[in-house]
Scaffold this active site. Structure first.
Site, mmCIF file in Angstrom:
data_model
loop_
_atom_site.group_PDB
_atom_site.id
_atom_site.type_symbol
_atom_site.label_atom_id
_atom_site.label_comp_id
_atom_site.label_asym_id
_atom_site.label_seq_id
_atom_site.Cartn_x
_atom_site.Cartn_y
_atom_site.Cartn_z
ATOM 1 N N ALA A 120 3.004 -0.652 5.848
ATOM 2 C CA ALA A 120 2.337 -0.648 6.356
ATOM 3 C C ALA A 120 2.114 -1.871 6.660
ATOM 4 O O ALA A 120 2.140 -2.321 8.294
ATOM 5 C CB ALA A 120 1.413 0.419 6.450
ATOM 6 N N HIS A 159 12.245 -2.932 1.882
ATOM 7 C CA HIS A 159 11.572 -1.461 2.448
ATOM 8 C C HIS A 159 13.468 -0.964 2.235
ATOM 9 O O HIS A 159 13.811 -1.156 1.685
ATOM 10 C CB HIS A 159 11.615 -1.372 4.138
ATOM 11 C CG HIS A 159 10.770 -2.636 4.947
ATOM 12 N ND1 HIS A 159 9.744 -2.384 4.923
ATOM 13 C CD2 HIS A 159 10.756 -3.286 5.856
ATOM 14 C CE1 HIS A 159 9.082 -3.078 5.284
ATOM 15 N NE2 HIS A 159 9.834 -4.040 5.720
ATOM 16 N N ASN A 209 7.853 -5.911 -0.662
ATOM 17 C CA ASN A 209 7.922 -4.539 0.338
ATOM 18 C C ASN A 209 6.538 -4.260 0.024
ATOM 19 O O ASN A 209 5.646 -4.102 -0.462
ATOM 20 C CB ASN A 209 8.779 -3.059 -0.513
ATOM 21 C CG ASN A 209 8.297 -1.940 0.511
ATOM 22 O OD1 ASN A 209 7.658 -1.916 1.046
ATOM 23 N ND2 ASN A 209 9.065 -1.040 0.108
ATOM 24 N N TYR A 240 11.241 9.297 1.539
ATOM 25 C CA TYR A 240 11.234 7.312 0.413
ATOM 26 C C TYR A 240 11.957 8.228 -1.138
ATOM 27 O O TYR A 240 11.669 7.454 -1.076
ATOM 28 C CB TYR A 240 9.714 7.695 -0.209
ATOM 29 C CG TYR A 240 8.903 6.706 1.313
ATOM 30 C CD1 TYR A 240 9.542 6.009 2.156
ATOM 31 C CD2 TYR A 240 7.910 7.850 1.943
ATOM 32 C CE1 TYR A 240 8.960 5.905 2.956
ATOM 33 C CE2 TYR A 240 7.318 7.385 2.955
ATOM 34 C CZ TYR A 240 7.631 5.726 3.350
ATOM 35 O OH TYR A 240 7.509 5.265 5.038
ATOM 36 N N GLU A 244 12.209 -9.686 2.587
ATOM 37 C CA GLU A 244 11.629 -8.438 3.145
ATOM 38 C C GLU A 244 12.744 -7.676 2.713
ATOM 39 O O GLU A 244 13.745 -7.193 3.000
ATOM 40 C CB GLU A 244 11.156 -8.545 4.352
ATOM 41 C CG GLU A 244 10.741 -7.223 5.134
ATOM 42 C CD GLU A 244 10.658 -6.912 6.484
ATOM 43 O OE1 GLU A 244 10.555 -8.188 7.265
ATOM 44 O OE2 GLU A 244 10.685 -5.905 6.872
ATOM 45 N N PRO A 294 0.708 -1.379 -0.251
ATOM 46 C CA PRO A 294 0.173 -0.383 -0.056
ATOM 47 C C PRO A 294 1.320 1.333 -0.073
ATOM 48 O O PRO A 294 1.738 1.282 0.580
ATOM 49 C CB PRO A 294 -0.743 -0.069 1.514
ATOM 50 C CG PRO A 294 -0.178 -1.344 1.987
ATOM 51 C CD PRO A 294 0.933 -1.563 0.967
ATOM 52 N N ASN A 295 0.625 2.163 -1.177
ATOM 53 C CA ASN A 295 0.937 3.811 -0.990
ATOM 54 C C ASN A 295 2.454 3.442 -1.685
ATOM 55 O O ASN A 295 2.209 4.660 -1.589
ATOM 56 C CB ASN A 295 0.842 4.069 0.765
ATOM 57 C CG ASN A 295 -0.423 4.404 1.345
ATOM 58 O OD1 ASN A 295 -1.088 4.920 0.816
ATOM 59 N ND2 ASN A 295 -0.279 3.950 2.468
ATOM 60 N N ARG A 308 13.462 4.021 12.954
ATOM 61 C CA ARG A 308 11.575 5.409 12.162
ATOM 62 C C ARG A 308 11.488 4.848 13.937
ATOM 63 O O ARG A 308 11.333 4.658 14.593
ATOM 64 C CB ARG A 308 10.896 4.930 11.642
ATOM 65 C CG ARG A 308 12.327 5.061 9.962
ATOM 66 C CD ARG A 308 11.173 5.237 8.959
ATOM 67 N NE ARG A 308 10.196 6.359 8.985
ATOM 68 C CZ ARG A 308 9.558 6.024 7.108
ATOM 69 N NH1 ARG A 308 9.750 5.036 6.494
ATOM 70 N NH2 ARG A 308 8.447 6.811 8.138
ATOM 71 N N ARG A 333 5.360 12.474 -2.977
ATOM 72 C CA ARG A 333 5.193 12.898 -1.225
ATOM 73 C C ARG A 333 5.776 12.628 -0.050
ATOM 74 O O ARG A 333 7.017 10.968 -1.038
ATOM 75 C CB ARG A 333 4.034 12.358 -0.539
ATOM 76 C CG ARG A 333 2.946 12.524 -1.524
ATOM 77 C CD ARG A 333 1.321 13.538 -0.892
ATOM 78 N NE ARG A 333 0.113 14.093 -2.262
ATOM 79 C CZ ARG A 333 0.148 13.525 -1.749
ATOM 80 N NH1 ARG A 333 -0.612 12.297 -1.719
ATOM 81 N NH2 ARG A 333 -1.365 13.691 -3.168
HETATM 82 O O1 CA2 Z 1 10.068 2.030 3.949
HETATM 83 C C1 CA2 Z 1 9.589 1.380 3.156
HETATM 84 O O2 CA2 Z 1 9.343 0.794 2.008
HETATM 85 C C2 CA2 Z 1 7.525 1.016 3.959
HETATM 86 O O3 CA2 Z 1 8.072 -0.285 3.484
HETATM 87 C C3 CA2 Z 1 7.146 1.916 3.223
HETATM 88 C C4 CA2 Z 1 5.793 1.961 3.747
HETATM 89 C C5 CA2 Z 1 6.158 1.839 5.802
HETATM 90 O O4 CA2 Z 1 4.734 2.338 6.245
HETATM 91 C C6 CA2 Z 1 7.232 0.736 6.132
HETATM 92 O O5 CA2 Z 1 6.873 0.775 7.527
HETATM 93 C C7 CA2 Z 1 8.195 1.347 5.486
HETATM 94 C C8 CA2 Z 1 4.288 3.091 3.794
HETATM 95 C C9 CA2 Z 1 4.876 3.205 2.145
HETATM 96 C C10 CA2 Z 1 4.457 4.800 1.944
HETATM 97 O O6 CA2 Z 1 5.025 5.604 0.656
HETATM 98 C C11 CA2 Z 1 4.401 6.970 0.351
HETATM 99 C C12 CA2 Z 1 4.780 7.064 -1.002
HETATM 100 C C13 CA2 Z 1 5.158 8.698 -0.892
HETATM 101 C C14 CA2 Z 1 4.193 9.500 -0.550
HETATM 102 C C15 CA2 Z 1 3.498 8.443 0.962
HETATM 103 C C16 CA2 Z 1 4.078 7.456 1.197
#
Ligand code: CA2
Length: 151
Positions: A77, A100, A74, A23, A98, A10-11, A107, A18
């Protein structure tokens, strides 16, 4: 030919738009292109998918059996919450990594928990988009060691 599924949760479709300070500025499309270039350099196939829905991710993991030799996940969340993804990875009997972008251990505390790590051969985090290439390299090396899944 060896085939690796790169699965994004997700996301991650929002990458590059963003929170670049967390990221980076690379989009998911850029990452897919990097992965495809690396795969063709090493004469392997990849599948590259993203979903915001836990059940779709579970279905995609199930469908990997018989199609792919390993999974790079990946899970976003869902890493920190999903027993369903842990069970799906455990059920398909494919090696998984896994992944990230960010260093989840630097974090918030809730990101230090992973339900997925226990069913993965390893974890890569904190190297941004380059982590996808590190994960592909690690999966190729892992598969080359494993006669059941080898090239
Ligand atoms: O660091 C990573 O790759 C994560 O998997 C990213 C997830 C986060 O919940 C994990 O703890 C670590 C979140 C992805 C959200 O991606 C976004 C990208 C751009 C703007 C907002 C969110």
């Amino acid at each position: 030919m060896t085939s690796i599924l790169v699965l994004n949760g997700p996301n991650l479709n929002l990458l590059g738009t963003r929170q670049p300070e967390v990221y980076g500025r690379t989009t998911l499309e850029d990452i897919e292109a990097m992965c495809r270039a690396n795969a063709s350099e090493h004469c392997i196939r990849i599948g590259f998918e993203q979903s915001n829905h836990e059940g779709v991710l579970v279905d995609t993991i199930h469908a990997a059996r018989g199609c792919h030799d390993g999974i790079i996940l990946n899970a976003g969340a869902y890493t920190h919450t999903s027993l369903a993804l842990m069970d799906a990875l455990g059920a398909v009997d494919l090696p998984a990594i896994e992944l990230h972008l960010s260093n989840v251990h630097a974090r918030e505390d809730f990101r230090h928990v992973s339900h997925i790590a226990r069913v993965c051969v390893g974890v890569i985090c904190g190297f941004g988009a380059h982590g996808y290439i590190l994960a592909l390299d690690a999966m190729r090396a892992h598969l080359a060691r494993d006669p059941e899944h080898g090239a």
